[in-house]
Every structure is written in structure tokens, then in C-alpha cells.
Design an enzyme around this catalytic site. Structure first.
Site, PDB file in Angstrom:
ATOM      1  N   SER A   1      12.944   3.278  10.453  1.00  0.00           N
ATOM      2  CA  SER A   1      11.201   3.091  10.535  1.00  0.00           C
ATOM      3  C   SER A   1      11.511   2.836  11.692  1.00  0.00           C
ATOM      4  O   SER A   1      10.584   3.240  12.605  1.00  0.00           O
ATOM      5  CB  SER A   1      10.873   1.695  10.026  1.00  0.00           C
ATOM      6  OG  SER A   1      10.863   2.474   8.013  1.00  0.00           O
TER       7      SER A   1
ATOM      8  N   ASP B   1      -2.173   3.788   0.108  1.00  0.00           N
ATOM      9  CA  ASP B   1      -0.156   3.857  -0.813  1.00  0.00           C
ATOM     10  C   ASP B   1      -0.283   2.826  -2.236  1.00  0.00           C
ATOM     11  O   ASP B   1      -0.530   1.545  -2.344  1.00  0.00           O
ATOM     12  CB  ASP B   1       0.156   3.390   0.107  1.00  0.00           C
ATOM     13  CG  ASP B   1       1.716   2.690  -0.140  1.00  0.00           C
ATOM     14  OD1 ASP B   1       2.340   2.884  -0.716  1.00  0.00           O
ATOM     15  OD2 ASP B   1       2.449   1.612   0.392  1.00  0.00           O
TER      16      ASP B   1
ATOM     17  N   HIS C   1       0.661  -1.001  -0.308  1.00  0.00           N
ATOM     18  CA  HIS C   1      -0.235  -1.297   1.174  1.00  0.00           C
ATOM     19  C   HIS C   1      -1.806  -1.228   0.925  1.00  0.00           C
ATOM     20  O   HIS C   1      -2.544  -1.637   1.917  1.00  0.00           O
ATOM     21  CB  HIS C   1      -0.159  -1.512   2.426  1.00  0.00           C
ATOM     22  CG  HIS C   1       1.563  -2.011   2.662  1.00  0.00           C
ATOM     23  ND1 HIS C   1       2.263  -1.351   3.050  1.00  0.00           N
ATOM     24  CD2 HIS C   1       1.402  -3.090   2.952  1.00  0.00           C
ATOM     25  CE1 HIS C   1       3.466  -2.150   2.976  1.00  0.00           C
ATOM     26  NE2 HIS C   1       2.898  -2.643   3.489  1.00  0.00           N
TER      27      HIS C   1
END
Length: 632
Positions: A327, A351, A372
Site C-alpha cells: 500500500s 466499500d 470502511h
């Protein structure tokens, strides 16, 4: 009446005698004339030839190797010096019985069998005629004494006083500095015979190899008178060598030492760069090794131990280690999405915990399995949301991702003077076709979108990309040398900065990276506690192996070397970046804990000039975070 017989003929005998005497005299005269003629020929006609030969037997030219330049850090701290030592050399052409001489040397030096064989091998190494071959370095006082007593039995063998390379902080600096070693037969073929006459060592790796020409200097000569056994009687004249130039590096010894200590024996790398100049402040690969062993010639047992070490201490992870970036590449992809008009700073993605390609039942999961919820740009960075970047990667496509990431230096060598650097791998449609003869699949684009799949980076690449990010698109070339002799290293200015349509987009990405450390949802919020300056960062987790569709990662159930790699990239302060850092710790788990704390310790030390926390204290913080913080 019978005639009387004459028994003697005096006249005939006289004639015979006179003839023989004349012949003998002529022969003597002829031989004398031939001898005199030969003497005249040698003394007069061939005078120059034989006087030259005579002088060569009495007088010889010897090379004088130059003193190797010293290496300093940016503050003038000595990193590589030369210390006096005694070396054993041999000129094969002056040795009558090489095998007998070698046997005597092995006996006098008291060499064990393994070293004795290497000793004999060095004596057979190809060498230029009448050039001394280095048999052994760094002789002890006892060995020198035994050789001196037996000097009359060793024609062609000399004990020479020379300066030998020495690294005070060998293990910490091994990969960055590299080391010198004996010149081998292959190198001998390619070297300048005149300049390297009498030189036994050459830079093999790292800075020592990169700046060999400047560090070596120019060889000199001396004319000496010798006796019949080749021993030097006196010096007749000399041309002094030109010493090698000293090298001042961009490295900071204290920061380099701190980086090595922070890794605490774990496999990994830390690279720190000054964004404004591209100067490499620290470049550490752990574990290290004692580079001094290679200068005099490492023994077989020690070398095999290093080669067979499962932790690969000889491998320079900082410039050759290739890891999925995880990431840590999300800020770069966010900028690519903004530049290509695929997203805006306010674009929101919902999400549910996964992403699905159109007409595909496979679910590409977020690290937080229940998702999320609503995620915008800044929150996507703070919580490291995968679904946001699956969506972004799919809309960008692999072609635009490759083109945009190339601008940040991924998939190419970025260092100006970093010997042995790997370009790693930034995948593309063309690369896969050439490598596997297969088309590129949409699912592979999603993997690239979260820094997995084929994408590989080196720690130096990641630090250089972070420096470009900190500079708002102005790229600099990472380099290790600050000055060669009195001449500063001048690099060409950046010719292709990354320009965005809206300069505020940089600020929005910075805000998300700052939230990583200071936001209540930030993946590295515990690392950012108590920050005295503004810092932006991004954690990353690189998978060692791929999980199945419904498998869950559980580090406790895996062997240590199968656990994820921990990554973190950061720069600070946000308003005026002074340092950009990349950290990779192999098999340490999530980057939001282990790697993040190391990056914070590096920026604290550079910006606040504070000592880093003790290793035990730092390890305790990391362990506490591992138990309470999740995220990648």
C-alpha cells in the site's frame, strides 16, 4: 755393389718442421685475430647493446603504487582509511625452483592446509612478466622475522611495506562502501598495465568500485641498483606516485548507524534521502558483514559460511532486494488518478469490504473484511482502503498506471553512482507478453493497484519516489558522493518534473498521508503520537505468498519466513521536507507498526537531533502496537 741406405734426411725434416711451424703460427695468428675481432665486435660494435643488458642486470625499474584515497562521511568522519601493513610478494622469473620455494614459505609462515592451497594458487595466478605477485597480506611480526632470517634461501621473494584498506565500521557500512580486494586474472587483462603496476588491490563493490579511478591515483616509478640475487642495494632515482583523491560521501555516519541498530538484527533495509538535493543520508542493508575480511582475502571457511547463511548477509537489500510495494504506492496512484481525471479529491467510493469486476463473481477483498463504508481520497490513504484503489486501478488501466508510475522512477535504476543497483520491475502489458507470451488480465491490474502481483520495488526506488512526492513532482537523482577531491559532485537538474493541473492536489494527498499518523483512523496513529513536526507517511504490507479466495491471514500460524513484509515510506516536515525515508523489514507483519516506528525514529533523529529510543523500548512499542492496531 749395393748402395748404402740413408737413415735420416735432415733437410727434409727441417722442411717439414718449418712447414708445420708456419702452419701452427698461421693458426695461432688466425685464432688470435678472430678473438681480437670478436672482442672488438663486442666492445665497440655491440657496446650499446651489452652495456644496456648489463645495466638491466644491475639496475631495474620498479613501480610505486599510489596511496588510495580516503573516504569520509558528510561531516568529515573517516569511513575508509589506510593502515600500514607488510605483504609477501614473489617474482616468478627470479625463482629457480618455484615448488621448493613455495614449500619453504608454507613452512616458515606455518600455514594450515586450506590456506596453503590458496597460497599456492595465488602463486600460479597469471601475472605480467617480472611483476610481483601478491602471495599474502598483513604478515605478523613473527612471520616477518622468520622470512628475514631465511632471506638468503628465498630469491625473488620480498616483504613489502604497504598501506592496506581498513573500514572502522565495516559491518554497518559494508553494503554502501563496498570493499577492495586482490586483483584477479580477469581484471588484470582489462586494467592499465602502467597505472596498476605494483598495485595489488582494486575496488570490488559499492563506492569503492564506482569511484575506483579517482580513489586509485597514478602509479610512480623508481630506479634501483640490485645485486646478482636481485636484492635492492640502493635507489638511483624516482618519479613519485600521485595519491588517489579523497571521497566525501553524502552519508551521515550517525544516521547510518542508527538505521542499522533500528533493524535490530532483522532482515531488511532503511534508506533516507534529502529531497531537495537527492543526497542519500543513510542506506542500510541488514544483516551486514565484516568487509575487512575481503581486503586481505577471506578464508574458504568464512566465505562459505557467509554464502550459506540463510539470512544472506552478502546480499545488498537496499539496491538489489525486490519487494512488492504494497500500500505504500497508494499516494502515487491517487496522484495518477487525479492527473488522468479518473477521480477528484472529493470522489467517494462505497466499500462493502470487497470489489468485483464487471461480470466476474470473484471478490477482491479489502483488508478490513466488513469494509470502511464511504471512502474519499484522504480517508482512503488514512485507513489504507483497498477497495478504493481496486476501483481506481480498474478505471486507470495498466497502460496509464505504467506510464504514470514510470515518472516516479519505478521500474528503473534511479541512482547516479550506486553500483549494482537493480531496476526491479514495473509490469506492463508488453512486459507480460514478452515474459510469458500471455495477455494482460483485468484482475492483474487490481493487484497492481494495491502494490501486489508482479510489481516489485527496491528500498532505494521507494525512497527516491517518496522524495519526488515530497518535492511536489520535482525529481532528483539519488547519489552517494558529495565531492571527489576538492570538486563537488554536480548533477544535471531535473528536466521532466511531474506537473499537475491543480497544485492543491498535492496538498490533498499530503493531508491523507498525515492522517495516517495523526488521524483517529490512521493505520500508524500510535507511531504518530507526540509528533513535534508535521509528517506524512504510508504503511504497506507485502505478501510473501498469495491467499485463496476465502482464506484469512494469520501470522501466528505461519512460519516466520512466510509472514508478510512490513513497509513504510514517509517524509517530513510536510511544509518543507528535509528527509524522505523508506523502510522494509522482512517477515515482520504489518507496516503500520514495525516499519512505521523505525521511520519515525529516523525522522526524529534527523529533524530533532535526538537520540532514538533504546532498541528494547522500541521493540516493546512495536509489540504493543501489533496487539492493538490493524491495517496495512
Amino acid at each position: 755393389m749395393r748402395k748404402s741406405r740413408q737413415l735420416k734426411n735432415p733437410e727434409q725434416e727441417v722442411r717439414i718442421f718449418r712447414g708445420r711451424a708456419l702452419l701452427a703460427a698461421c693458426l695461432v695468428v688466425a685464432l688470435t685475430a678472430a678473438l681480437m675481432g670478436r672482442l672488438v665486435y663486442l666492445q665497440v660494435v655491440q657496446h650499446e647493446v651489452y652495456i644496456t643488458r648489463s645495466e638491466k642486470n644491475r639496475v631495474r625499474i620498479e613501480p610505486l603504487p599510489p596511496t588510495r584515497g580516503l573516504i569520509y562521511d558528510r561531516n568529515g568522519v573517516l569511513l575508509a582509511e589506510n593502515r600500514p601493513t607488510y605483504n609477501l610478494t614473489l617474482v616468478r622469473e627470479r625463482v629457480e625452483d618455484l615448488d621448493a620455494t613455495l614449500a619453504l614459505l608454507v613452512e616458515l609462515l606455518e600455514l594450515p592446509d586450506a590456506e596453503a592451497e590458496a597460497f599456492r594458487e595465488r602463486s600460479r595466478q597469471r601475472q605480467r612478466p617480472y611483476q610481483p605477485a601478491l602471495l599474502m597480506s598483513d604478515l605478523s611480526e613473527a612471520q616477518i622475522a622468520r622470512l628475514a632470517v631465511n632471506r638468503h634461501r628465498l630469491p625473488g621473494v620480498e616483504v613489502e611495506a604497504q598501506l592496506l584498506r581498513y573500514y572502522p565500521d565495516a559491518e554497518i557500512m559494508a553494503h554502501a562502501l563496498g570493499y577492495v580486494g586482490r586483483i584477479n586474472a580477469e581484471e588484470l587483462e582489462n586494467l592499465d598495465a602502467g597505472n596498476y603496476a605494483g598495485t595489488h588491490f582494486i575496488g570490488k563493490t559499492g563506492v569503492e568500485r564506482q569511484y575506483e579511478e579517482a580513489l586509485h591515483g597514478q602509479a610512480g616509478l623508481r630506479q634501483v641498483e640490485t645485486n646478482a640475487r636481485g636484492r635492492v642495494l640502493r635507489e638511483l632515482g624516482r618519479s613519485d606516485p600521485v595519491p588517489g583523491r579523497d571521497l566525501t560521501l553524502t552519508l551521515d555516519k550517525e544516521l547510518q548507524t542508527l538505521a542499522y541498530e533500528l533493524l535490530d538484527g532483522r532482515r531488511g533495509s532503511i534508506v533516507a534521502i534529502e529531497p531537495a538535493s537527492g543526497e542519500i543520508l543513510a542506506m542500510v542493508s541488514a544483516p551486514g558483514f565484516d568487509s575487512n575480511q575481503f581486503v586481505t582475502g577471506i578464508d574458504v571457511t568464512s566465505y562459505r559460511a557467509l554464502q550459506n547463511d540463510i539470512d544472506l548477509p552478502l546480499f545488498n537489500r537496499a539496491i538489489r532486494g525486490q519487494y512488492p510495494p504494497g500500500s505504500t504506492i497508494k499516494p502515487f496512484l491517487a496522484l495518477a488518478g487525479l492527473a488522468e481525471g479518473v477521480i477528484t479529491p472529493d470522489t467517494v467510493v462505497r466499500d462493502p469490504g470487497y470489489y468485483q469486476l464487471p461480470n466476474d463473481s470473484r471478490r477482491y477483498r479489502n483488508w478490513l473484511r466488513w469494509g470502511h463504508g464511504r471512502v474519499d481520497l484522504e480517508r482512503s490513504l488514512a485507513v489504507s482502503n483497498n477497495t478504493y484503489y481496486y476501483t481506481l486501478a480498474h478505471e486507470l488501466g495498466i497502460d496509464r498506471i505504467h506510464e504514470r508510475m514510470t515518472r516516479f522512477g519505478f521500474g528503473q535504476r534511479v541512482g547516479a553512482d550506486v553500483f549494482g543497483e537493480s531496476p526491479a520491475l514495473l509490469p506492463s502489458r508488453e512486459w507480460k507478453r514478452g515474459r510469458f507470451n500471455q495477455p494482460w488480465y483485468p484482475g492483474e491490474t487490481l493487484s497492481v493497484g494495491i502494490g501486489q502481483g508482479y510489481w516489485m520495488v527496491t528500498p532505494l526506488q521507494l525512497a527516491a519516489a517518496t522524495a519526488t512526492l515530497a518535492n511536489r513532482g520535482t525529481t532528483v537523482t539519488p547519489h552517494l558522493a558529495r565531492a571527489v577531491g576538492e570538486e563537488p559532485l554536480n548533477l544535471p537538474p531535473d528536466q521532466s518534473p511531474i506537473v499537475l493541473d491543480n497544485d492543491q492536489w498535492w496538498d490533498r494527498v499530503y493531508a491523507g498521508m498525515e492522517e495516517v499518523l495523526t488521524g483517529h483512523e490512521g493505520t500508524a496513529r500510535r507511531t504518530g503520537a507526540g509528533l513535534e513536526y508535521r509528517m506524512g507517511g504510508k504503511s504497506g504490507t507485502a505478501q510473501v505468498f498469495s491467499l485463496g479466495q476465502d482464506q484469512r491471514y494469520n501470522a501466528a500460524e505461519l512460519a516466520e519466513r512466510l509472514r508478510d513484509h512490513a513497509l513504510f515510506m514517509a517524509f517530513a516536515p510536510l511544509e518543507d521536507p528535509q528527509i524522505a525515508v523508506s523502510v522494509i523489514v522482512e517477515n515482520a507483519g504489518g507496516g503500520s507498526t514495525h516499519a512505521a516506528h523505525l521511520a519515525r525514529a529516523m525522522t526524529d533523529a534527523w529533524l530533532l537531533e535526538e537520540e532514538a529510543p533504546e532498541v528494547e523500548e522500541l521493540r516493546e512499542r512495536i509489540d504493543n502496537d501489533d496487539a492493538t492496531v490493524t491495517g496495512n
